[in-house]
Write a protein that holds these residues in place. Structure first.
Motif, PDB file in Angstrom:
ATOM      1  N   ARG A  24     -17.383  10.155  29.843  1.00 51.53           N
ATOM      2  CA  ARG A  24     -16.510  11.224  30.341  1.00 51.53           C
ATOM      3  C   ARG A  24     -15.523  11.629  29.257  1.00 51.53           C
ATOM      4  O   ARG A  24     -15.275  12.804  29.018  1.00 51.53           O
ATOM      5  CB  ARG A  24     -15.685  10.736  31.540  1.00 51.53           C
ATOM      6  CG  ARG A  24     -16.471  10.427  32.755  1.00 51.53           C
ATOM      7  CD  ARG A  24     -15.574   9.639  33.687  1.00 51.53           C
ATOM      8  NE  ARG A  24     -14.563  10.520  34.249  1.00 51.53           N
ATOM      9  CZ  ARG A  24     -14.812  11.329  35.245  1.00 51.53           C
ATOM     10  NH1 ARG A  24     -16.014  11.372  35.772  1.00 51.53           N
ATOM     11  NH2 ARG A  24     -13.883  12.101  35.729  1.00 51.53           N
ATOM     12  N   TYR A  25     -14.963  10.588  28.627  1.00 47.67           N
ATOM     13  CA  TYR A  25     -13.975  10.828  27.589  1.00 47.67           C
ATOM     14  C   TYR A  25     -14.607  11.612  26.444  1.00 47.67           C
ATOM     15  O   TYR A  25     -14.044  12.573  25.937  1.00 47.67           O
ATOM     16  CB  TYR A  25     -13.408   9.483  27.100  1.00 47.67           C
ATOM     17  CG  TYR A  25     -12.478   9.630  25.937  1.00 47.67           C
ATOM     18  CD1 TYR A  25     -11.159  10.059  26.117  1.00 47.67           C
ATOM     19  CD2 TYR A  25     -12.908   9.347  24.643  1.00 47.67           C
ATOM     20  CE1 TYR A  25     -10.304  10.221  25.042  1.00 47.67           C
ATOM     21  CE2 TYR A  25     -12.062   9.506  23.564  1.00 47.67           C
ATOM     22  CZ  TYR A  25     -10.769   9.938  23.769  1.00 47.67           C
ATOM     23  OH  TYR A  25      -9.930  10.096  22.704  1.00 47.67           O
ATOM     24  N   THR A  26     -15.811  11.168  26.054  1.00 50.47           N
ATOM     25  CA  THR A  26     -16.531  11.846  24.970  1.00 50.47           C
ATOM     26  C   THR A  26     -16.777  13.303  25.312  1.00 50.47           C
ATOM     27  O   THR A  26     -16.516  14.201  24.516  1.00 50.47           O
ATOM     28  CB  THR A  26     -17.883  11.140  24.706  1.00 50.47           C
ATOM     29  OG1 THR A  26     -17.625   9.763  24.474  1.00 50.47           O
ATOM     30  CG2 THR A  26     -18.596  11.731  23.505  1.00 50.47           C
ATOM     31  N   LEU A  27     -17.258  13.505  26.520  1.00 48.71           N
ATOM     32  CA  LEU A  27     -17.585  14.868  26.943  1.00 48.71           C
ATOM     33  C   LEU A  27     -16.336  15.757  26.955  1.00 48.71           C
ATOM     34  O   LEU A  27     -16.375  16.918  26.545  1.00 48.71           O
ATOM     35  CB  LEU A  27     -18.235  14.836  28.331  1.00 48.71           C
ATOM     36  CG  LEU A  27     -19.259  15.930  28.623  1.00 48.71           C
ATOM     37  CD1 LEU A  27     -20.402  15.894  27.631  1.00 48.71           C
ATOM     38  CD2 LEU A  27     -19.794  15.793  30.046  1.00 48.71           C
ATOM     39  N   GLN A  28     -15.231  15.173  27.408  1.00 44.96           N
ATOM     40  CA  GLN A  28     -13.986  15.943  27.437  1.00 44.96           C
ATOM     41  C   GLN A  28     -13.518  16.294  26.025  1.00 44.96           C
ATOM     42  O   GLN A  28     -13.056  17.402  25.762  1.00 44.96           O
ATOM     43  CB  GLN A  28     -12.888  15.181  28.182  1.00 44.96           C
ATOM     44  CG  GLN A  28     -13.054  15.314  29.697  1.00 44.96           C
ATOM     45  CD  GLN A  28     -11.993  14.593  30.491  1.00 44.96           C
ATOM     46  OE1 GLN A  28     -11.380  13.642  30.010  1.00 44.96           O
ATOM     47  NE2 GLN A  28     -11.785  15.017  31.728  1.00 44.96           N
ATOM     48  N   ARG A  29     -13.674  15.319  25.124  1.00 50.25           N
ATOM     49  CA  ARG A  29     -13.259  15.548  23.737  1.00 50.25           C
ATOM     50  C   ARG A  29     -14.158  16.613  23.098  1.00 50.25           C
ATOM     51  O   ARG A  29     -13.699  17.527  22.418  1.00 50.25           O
ATOM     52  CB  ARG A  29     -13.345  14.237  22.941  1.00 50.25           C
ATOM     53  CG  ARG A  29     -12.841  14.341  21.517  1.00 50.25           C
ATOM     54  CD  ARG A  29     -12.644  12.954  20.879  1.00 50.25           C
ATOM     55  NE  ARG A  29     -13.706  12.019  21.214  1.00 50.25           N
ATOM     56  CZ  ARG A  29     -14.864  11.942  20.574  1.00 50.25           C
ATOM     57  NH1 ARG A  29     -15.107  12.720  19.555  1.00 50.25           N
ATOM     58  NH2 ARG A  29     -15.770  11.073  20.951  1.00 50.25           N
TER      59      ARG A  29
END
Ligand code: C2E
Ligand code: MG
Ligand code: MG
Ligand code: MG
Length: 280
Positions: A24-29
């Motif tokens: 999720r974090y990766t996708l948001q970044r």
């Protein structure tokens, strides 16, 4: 609770949670970069009147992910909505839509564009000025811009949102309730809302013409909307049967795969702009 099933399960549980959070974090970044790296693309889907003329378009964003390919909105809008990232993304869509509206106006075309707006905009300071500036900067008539909101917004922050909507509406900006009939709508609030349009959710359109119940619901929505002087758009029109059934409602607009899929903006505009180019 997971602990009761033993240590191994706890470890597994925690690990998968970690991976989930990490992706999720990766996708948001990555999504944050997508805006600045021009990985977003504006798609437009036509909206047709009863005579089959294209009277407007809905802006639908697409993300060209460098490795994942084309990511559909369903996979990143919910993530973006967890933070103000959605506001940044919508601002990009607003800007592209405004440029398109200016282009249409220069060509003497009267089609409008509808833009989906996250509820978060309404709690942003300067929202009203942002929209006003956008219209002034690009130079198109405010009534060509429709802002689509969902019923959820109206229930969450009714007072504050309504005031901002009313202000923009005085300028001519139109407001539309998206996915109408799927939220916790109370019919009572419809009469006092500063809105111009209802979009009947595709789940009511899909079973037509075979379902008497859905037919009755659509009939009710259209007649209420008509007495309140709202435009009505039927979403998700996929078959000739649905199209013909809906012709019983003269002012109703139709949107769906049958009439046109969402397409990259230049491609969607081609049928309108090409005839102009060849006649001169
Ligand atoms: P929506 O605003 O209700 O948009 C309609 C969705 O239905 C679009 O999905 C469209 O491609 C799809 N659709 C249109 N005609 C048909 C049809 O005949 N059959 C079927 N099965 N589907 C049809 P899409 O493009 O995947 O977008 C999904 C949702 O993501 C949108 O639902 C909207 O809520 C959100 N969204 C899309 N673009 C934006 C954006 O720029 N900003 C925000 N905040 N949300 C967006
Ligand atoms: Mg919409
Ligand atoms: Mg919808
Ligand atoms: Mg929606």
């Amino acid at each position: 609770r997971a602990r009761a099933h033993g240590g191994g399960q706890v470890a597994f549980f925690e690990q998968s949670m970690g991976e989930h959070a990490r992706s999720r974090y990766t996708l948001q970044r990555e999504l944050r970069h997508a805006i600045s790296d021009q990985q977003l693309e504006l798609y437009l889907q036509p909206q047709l009147d009863a005579d089959g003329r294209t009277v407007g378009f809905e802006s639908l964003v697409r993300w060209h992910h460098p490795e994942r390919g084309l990511v559909p909105p369903g996979a990143f809008i919910p993530l973006a909505e967890e933070s103000d990232l959605i506001v940044e993304m919508d601002n990009w869509v607003l800007e592209e839509s405004a440029r398109t509206l200016a282009r249409l106006a220069r060509a003497g075309l009267a089609q409008g564009i509808s833009v989906n707006l996250s509820p978060r905009h309404f709690s942003q300071p300067g929202f009203v000025d942002k929209i006003r500036t956008l219209i002034r900067r690009h130079g198109f008539a405010a009534r060509r811009l429709t802002l689509e909101i969902t019923e959820g917004l109206l229930l969450e922050s009714l007072g504050a949102a309504q005031e901002k909507m009313a202000t923009l509406r005085q300028d001519g900006v139109r407001f539309s309730i998206d996915d109408f009939g799927t939220g916790y709508s109370s019919l009572a609030y419809l009469k006092s809302l500063p809105i111009d349009e209802l979009k009947i959710d595709q789940r009511f359109i899909r079973p037509l013409p075979g379902s008497e119940e859905d037919g009755a619901l659509v009939d009710g929505i259209v007649s209420i909307a008509r007495s309140l002087r709202f435009t009505v758009v039927a979403e998700g029109v996929e078959t000739a049967g649905q199209r013909d059934y809906l012709k019983r409602y003269p002012g109703l607009l139709q949107q769906g795969y049958l009439h046109g899929r969402p397409m990259p903006a230049p491609q969607a505009l081609l049928p309108l702009l090409e005839p102009l180019a060849t006649t001169h």
